[in-house]
Design a protein around this motif. Structure first.
Motif, PDB file in Angstrom:
ATOM      1  N   SER A  30       6.534  -1.859  29.532  1.00 63.51           N
ATOM      2  CA  SER A  30       6.287  -3.229  29.986  1.00 63.51           C
ATOM      3  C   SER A  30       7.632  -3.925  30.235  1.00 63.51           C
ATOM      4  CB  SER A  30       5.522  -3.990  28.914  1.00 63.51           C
ATOM      5  OG  SER A  30       6.353  -4.152  27.783  1.00 63.51           O
ATOM      6  N   GLY A  31       7.570  -5.096  30.862  1.00 62.91           N
ATOM      7  CA  GLY A  31       8.790  -5.851  31.154  1.00 62.91           C
ATOM      8  C   GLY A  31       9.576  -6.184  29.903  1.00 62.91           C
ATOM      9  N   GLY A  32       8.865  -6.587  28.854  1.00 61.72           N
ATOM     10  CA  GLY A  32       9.530  -6.940  27.596  1.00 61.72           C
ATOM     11  C   GLY A  32      10.224  -5.737  26.976  1.00 61.72           C
ATOM     12  N   MET A  33       9.556  -4.599  27.056  1.00 65.53           N
ATOM     13  CA  MET A  33      10.147  -3.359  26.500  1.00 65.53           C
ATOM     14  C   MET A  33      11.378  -2.963  27.307  1.00 65.53           C
ATOM     15  SD  MET A  33       6.977  -0.925  25.617  1.00 65.53           S
ATOM     16  CE  MET A  33       5.879  -1.222  24.256  1.00 65.53           C
ATOM     17  N   LYS A  34      11.295  -3.118  28.630  1.00 69.12           N
ATOM     18  CA  LYS A  34      12.445  -2.761  29.470  1.00 69.12           C
ATOM     19  C   LYS A  34      13.656  -3.621  29.105  1.00 69.12           C
ATOM     20  CE  LYS A  34       9.911  -1.031  33.448  1.00 69.12           C
ATOM     21  NZ  LYS A  34       9.279  -1.388  34.703  1.00 69.12           N
ATOM     22  N   ARG A  35      13.389  -4.894  28.830  1.00 68.90           N
ATOM     23  CA  ARG A  35      14.505  -5.763  28.451  1.00 68.90           C
ATOM     24  C   ARG A  35      15.098  -5.291  27.119  1.00 68.90           C
ATOM     25  NH1 ARG A  35      16.483 -10.043  30.814  1.00 68.90           N
ATOM     26  NH2 ARG A  35      14.744 -10.294  32.227  1.00 68.90           N
ATOM     27  N   ARG A  36      14.241  -4.838  26.221  1.00 68.74           N
ATOM     28  CA  ARG A  36      14.744  -4.322  24.937  1.00 68.74           C
ATOM     29  C   ARG A  36      15.509  -3.014  25.133  1.00 68.74           C
ATOM     30  NH1 ARG A  36       9.900  -4.030  21.290  1.00 68.74           N
ATOM     31  NH2 ARG A  36       8.652  -4.957  22.926  1.00 68.74           N
ATOM     32  N   VAL A  37      15.080  -2.212  26.129  1.00 70.47           N
ATOM     33  CA  VAL A  37      15.820  -0.973  26.428  1.00 70.47           C
ATOM     34  C   VAL A  37      17.232  -1.332  26.908  1.00 70.47           C
ATOM     35  CG1 VAL A  37      15.967   1.038  27.958  1.00 70.47           C
ATOM     36  CG2 VAL A  37      13.774   0.410  26.961  1.00 70.47           C
ATOM     37  N   LEU A  38      17.315  -2.382  27.710  1.00 82.99           N
ATOM     38  CA  LEU A  38      18.642  -2.810  28.190  1.00 82.99           C
ATOM     39  C   LEU A  38      19.530  -3.247  27.024  1.00 82.99           C
ATOM     40  CD1 LEU A  38      17.822  -4.797  31.448  1.00 82.99           C
ATOM     41  CD2 LEU A  38      19.287  -2.801  31.286  1.00 82.99           C
ATOM     42  N   ILE A  39      18.917  -3.922  26.063  1.00 82.83           N
ATOM     43  CA  ILE A  39      19.685  -4.342  24.880  1.00 82.83           C
ATOM     44  C   ILE A  39      20.099  -3.105  24.083  1.00 82.83           C
ATOM     45  CG2 ILE A  39      19.601  -5.637  22.704  1.00 82.83           C
ATOM     46  CD1 ILE A  39      17.708  -7.616  24.106  1.00 82.83           C
ATOM     47  N   ALA A  40      19.164  -2.164  23.936  1.00 81.84           N
ATOM     48  CA  ALA A  40      19.473  -0.927  23.196  1.00 81.84           C
ATOM     49  C   ALA A  40      20.608  -0.171  23.882  1.00 81.84           C
ATOM     50  CB  ALA A  40      18.219  -0.050  23.128  1.00 81.84           C
ATOM     51  N   LYS A  41      20.581  -0.131  25.201  1.00 86.86           N
ATOM     52  CA  LYS A  41      21.660   0.546  25.943  1.00 86.86           C
ATOM     53  C   LYS A  41      23.007  -0.144  25.672  1.00 86.86           C
ATOM     54  CE  LYS A  41      21.013   1.731  30.398  1.00 86.86           C
ATOM     55  NZ  LYS A  41      21.314   3.143  30.578  1.00 86.86           N
ATOM     56  N   ALA A  42      22.968  -1.471  25.683  1.00 84.31           N
ATOM     57  CA  ALA A  42      24.211  -2.220  25.450  1.00 84.31           C
ATOM     58  C   ALA A  42      24.726  -2.035  24.032  1.00 84.31           C
ATOM     59  CB  ALA A  42      23.980  -3.700  25.737  1.00 84.31           C
ATOM     60  N   LEU A  43      23.800  -1.751  23.107  1.00 92.10           N
ATOM     61  CA  LEU A  43      24.212  -1.566  21.707  1.00 92.10           C
ATOM     62  C   LEU A  43      24.527  -0.111  21.378  1.00 92.10           C
ATOM     63  CD1 LEU A  43      21.563  -3.842  19.927  1.00 92.10           C
ATOM     64  CD2 LEU A  43      23.997  -4.330  20.203  1.00 92.10           C
ATOM     65  N   SER A  44      24.214   0.782  22.319  1.00 91.69           N
ATOM     66  CA  SER A  44      24.295   2.218  22.026  1.00 91.69           C
ATOM     67  C   SER A  44      25.708   2.692  21.677  1.00 91.69           C
ATOM     68  CB  SER A  44      23.768   3.029  23.205  1.00 91.69           C
ATOM     69  OG  SER A  44      24.620   2.840  24.314  1.00 91.69           O
ATOM     70  N   HIS A  45      26.727   1.969  22.143  1.00 92.75           N
ATOM     71  CA  HIS A  45      28.097   2.422  21.840  1.00 92.75           C
ATOM     72  C   HIS A  45      28.752   1.557  20.755  1.00 92.75           C
ATOM     73  CE1 HIS A  45      28.599  -0.624  25.007  1.00 92.75           C
ATOM     74  NE2 HIS A  45      29.778  -0.860  24.482  1.00 92.75           N
ATOM     75  N   GLU A  46      27.902   0.890  19.967  1.00 90.50           N
ATOM     76  CA  GLU A  46      28.354   0.108  18.818  1.00 90.50           C
ATOM     77  C   GLU A  46      29.395  -0.959  19.200  1.00 90.50           C
ATOM     78  OE1 GLU A  46      29.258   2.997  15.553  1.00 90.50           O
ATOM     79  OE2 GLU A  46      28.345   4.384  16.950  1.00 90.50           O
ATOM     80  N   PRO A  47      29.039  -1.850  20.121  1.00 92.97           N
ATOM     81  CA  PRO A  47      30.012  -2.873  20.537  1.00 92.97           C
ATOM     82  C   PRO A  47      30.170  -3.965  19.490  1.00 92.97           C
ATOM     83  CG  PRO A  47      27.918  -3.312  21.576  1.00 92.97           C
ATOM     84  CD  PRO A  47      27.732  -2.047  20.771  1.00 92.97           C
ATOM     85  N   ARG A  48      31.301  -4.648  19.547  1.00 93.94           N
ATOM     86  CA  ARG A  48      31.503  -5.781  18.622  1.00 93.94           C
ATOM     87  C   ARG A  48      31.194  -7.102  19.313  1.00 93.94           C
ATOM     88  NH1 ARG A  48      37.313  -4.798  16.491  1.00 93.94           N
ATOM     89  NH2 ARG A  48      37.090  -6.917  15.679  1.00 93.94           N
ATOM     90  N   VAL A  49      31.167  -7.044  20.644  1.00 96.96           N
ATOM     91  CA  VAL A  49      30.851  -8.256  21.413  1.00 96.96           C
ATOM     92  C   VAL A  49      29.703  -7.915  22.358  1.00 96.96           C
ATOM     93  CG1 VAL A  49      31.755 -10.026  22.972  1.00 96.96           C
ATOM     94  CG2 VAL A  49      33.303  -8.863  21.387  1.00 96.96           C
ATOM     95  N   LEU A  50      28.667  -8.729  22.324  1.00 95.28           N
ATOM     96  CA  LEU A  50      27.523  -8.463  23.195  1.00 95.28           C
ATOM     97  C   LEU A  50      27.300  -9.649  24.133  1.00 95.28           C
ATOM     98  CD1 LEU A  50      25.133  -6.467  23.743  1.00 95.28           C
ATOM     99  CD2 LEU A  50      23.783  -7.888  22.209  1.00 95.28           C
ATOM    100  N   PHE A  51      27.276  -9.346  25.429  1.00 95.56           N
ATOM    101  CA  PHE A  51      27.004 -10.378  26.423  1.00 95.56           C
ATOM    102  C   PHE A  51      25.560 -10.246  26.877  1.00 95.56           C
ATOM    103  CE2 PHE A  51      31.575 -10.021  26.601  1.00 95.56           C
ATOM    104  CZ  PHE A  51      31.994 -11.330  26.801  1.00 95.56           C
ATOM    105  N   LEU A  52      24.837 -11.338  26.788  1.00101.41           N
ATOM    106  CA  LEU A  52      23.440 -11.342  27.226  1.00101.41           C
ATOM    107  C   LEU A  52      23.311 -12.341  28.375  1.00101.41           C
ATOM    108  CD1 LEU A  52      21.971 -11.677  23.642  1.00101.41           C
ATOM    109  CD2 LEU A  52      21.598  -9.699  25.060  1.00101.41           C
ATOM    110  N   ASP A  53      23.037 -11.822  29.550  1.00 97.93           N
ATOM    111  CA  ASP A  53      22.925 -12.703  30.714  1.00 97.93           C
ATOM    112  C   ASP A  53      21.458 -13.102  30.903  1.00 97.93           C
ATOM    113  OD1 ASP A  53      23.514 -14.140  32.938  1.00 97.93           O
ATOM    114  OD2 ASP A  53      24.077 -12.444  34.202  1.00 97.93           O
TER     115      ASP A  53
END
Lengths: 253, 308
Positions: B136-159
């Motif tokens: 679903s759309g909501g899950m896809k957005r969470r996948v995008l967040i998971a992708k952004a977190l996948s490399h253990e970043p210290r700064v996260l930008f959410l547009d």
């Protein structure tokens, strides 16, 4: 060097290829078989030999070249165009990976895929005609260099293209005619003098000639000239890609 | 707190001569949540895209944990994760594979245990082998967040993380952002929703036409710029405000049954006691009294109008 990043792009691209594995391999096998039925058997039987090589065998290097040139271009152009089209290119651009590594990933995968296609075509051809490769080392050199240079060329097209029509336009409208007119299915000596002169301006003619030499030891032009032609083409593509990444042309604003 | 992101005099002018960023400077402390507010075309996305390396700056400097985002781009980008506004994903890829790709791209060795943690946190573990197109759309957005977190970043930008999502999912997203901050991740988000900034941000930046109009701690901002309004409902309607009350700059409501009094909460004296006494002296009978605190939205609107 971000080896992990290169590996990620390479694996991603190869996975995309294997998702359509059946289609990727069956298509060249069927088209090669058809070429042999039509050109090798039906027409070839009327032609006889060219430079003491049976017509069926004579067209094998041209057929391989036709396949790997179009496939390399297509694989690499779609490889970079798809993330641009879908929007996932943002991830590549924001990753700690430089332009050289990006190219290694995309072009490396395109080269691997087209080499596999080349081998499939060669094996298929072997089922129809007896083949002896006189200079296997040079055959591999030509095969790899052609895959690399046309994958680089495809990468440029993928970056340049603004829509799917443009991605397909160059391979269909430019590359395929040049391969056909570059001596894939005939020797240049069979043409009238004026067309022989015109063929000299077709860069693909030199590649097919060199590749055919590696099989049969006979060619329309010297092997040195063929190697020089592919080296110049590769350098031009590298130069163009360097410029693309330096300026961000159609990738980065 | 030490700043993890420093932006100095950042400007971006596109080839079309459009000035997307105009001399922006800001510092973002580690562990904070910064919300960038502004209308469409304000330059919010260009700002985060420039910090993340997607857009080339025309001038200025960006440092991430001390690393120059241009010269030391590898070190800088390893620390950053970006969640774009659009749902840009390869539909045919599975959830877990797309995370592996993102992690590899950022130079991290394969670690499926960590990815499992991320997916579980985002309630996506059950969907790990599903092609993205089936989500679903909501899950896809969470996948995008998971992708952004996948490399253990210290700064996260959410547009615009909650653009076009329903209220329930928006609240889930706020909870997620808070939990990310709790785990030490610095979050910078762009949003159109004032209530989003009000609900989760520590600091708020207001942008318009490529300029940073204001950058302030949310509470200080509300305190500093927040006006309070006292609504005095009268027993009987009046035709005009009595002359004796003119010093209070009262506003008479449209129904003529209420007086509105704006005052500054940070002032030593609000003048309420004297006002109520003077109203009584003027012979007006009170029916009810209530107050209203101005929101970030009011401040935002005021700021934009002031700059016009």
């Amino acid at each position: 060097m971000n080896f992990s990043g290169i590996r990620a792009i390479y694996i991603y691209e190869m996975t995309r290829f294997f998702r359509t594995f059946f289609q990727s391999f069956i298509s060249p096998i069927v088209s090669t078989s058809l070429y042999f039925v039509v050109f090798g058997t039906a027409i070839g039987s009327k032609i006889g030999t060219i430079d003491d090589v049976s017509y069926g065998a004579f067209i094998v290097p041209g057929l391989i070249m036709l396949n790997i040139m179009t496939q390399s271009t297509s694989f690499a152009s779609f490889g970079i165009y798809l993330p641009k089209f879908v929007g996932t290119i943002f991830e590549i651009l924001s990753a700690p990976i430089n332009s050289f590594e990006i190219i290694l990933g995309y072009v490396g995968a395109a080269v691997t895929k087209s080499l596999m296609i080349g081998v499939v075509v060669l094996i298929t051809a072997h089922l129809f005609v007896d083949l002896t490769i006189l200079h296997p080392f040079f055959m591999i050199v030509f095969l790899v260099l052609t895959c690399v240079s046309f994958s680089l060329f495809g990468f440029i097209i993928g970056v340049w293209a603004k829509n799917f029509d443009q991605v397909q336009m160059i391979p269909l409208l430019v590359l395929t005619p040049l391969v056909f007119l570059g001596g894939s299915f005939y020797s240049i000596s069979m043409l009238p003098p004026i067309w022989q002169s015109i063929s000299m301006f077709n860069p693909i003619f030199y590649l097919i000639s060199g590749f055919r030499w590696s099989f049969f030891g006979t060619a329309d032009v010297g092997i040195g000239l063929s190697l020089m032609a592919i080296a110049i083409f590769t350098c031009c593509c590298i130069g163009m890609i360097t410029w693309i990444f330096k300026t961000g042309y159609r990738i980065k604003s | 707190m030490t700043p993890i992101v420093i932006v100095k005099n950042l400007s971006k002018t596109y080839s079309s001569k459009l000035i997307a960023l105009d001399d922006i400077s800001l510092e973002i402390s580690e562990g904070e949540i910064l919300a960038l507010l502004g209308p469409n075309g304000a330059g919010k996305t260009t700002l985060i895209s420039t910090i993340c390396g997607i857009v080339n700056p025309s001038s200025g400097k960006i440092f991430v944990d001390g690393f120059d985002a241009i010269k030391d781009y590898r070190d800088a980008r390893r620390l950053i994760g970006l969640v774009p506004q659009e749902l840009v994903l390869d539909s045919f890829e599975t959830v877990l594979n797309t995370l592996r790709f993102s992690r590899g791209l950022f130079g991290k060795p394969r670690n499926d245990n960590y990815l499992k943690e991320v997916l579980k946190k985002l309630s996506l573990w059950d969907k790990r082998d599903s092609p993205i197109m089936t989500l679903s759309g909501g899950m896809k957005r969470r996948v995008l967040i998971a992708k952004a977190l996948s490399h253990e970043p210290r700064v996260l930008f959410l547009d615009e993380p909650t653009a076009g999502v329903d209220v329930e999912l928006r609240k889930d997203m706020w909870a997620l952002v808070n939990s990310l901050r709790a785990s030490g991740v610095t979050v910078i988000l762009t949003t159109h929703y004032i209530e989003e900034a009000e609900a989760i941000a520590d600091r708020v930046g207001v942008m318009n036409q490529g300029k940073m109009l204001l950058l302030s701690d949310k509470k200080t901002l509300l305190k500093k710029m927040g006006k309070k309004e006292l609504k005095i409902e009268l027993h009987d309607p009046i035709t005009a405000i009595p002359e004796s009350l003119s010093a209070y700059k009262l506003i008479l409501s449209e129904q003529r049954t209420a007086l509105l009094y704006s005052y500054d909460t940070s002032a030593n004296r609000t003048g309420i006691t004297k006002l109520l006494t003077d109203i009584s002296k003027a012979g007006l009978i009170l029916k009810d009294v209530s107050t209203r605190q101005s929101s970030l939205e009011d401040i935002f609107t005021t700021l934009l109008e002031e700059k016009k």
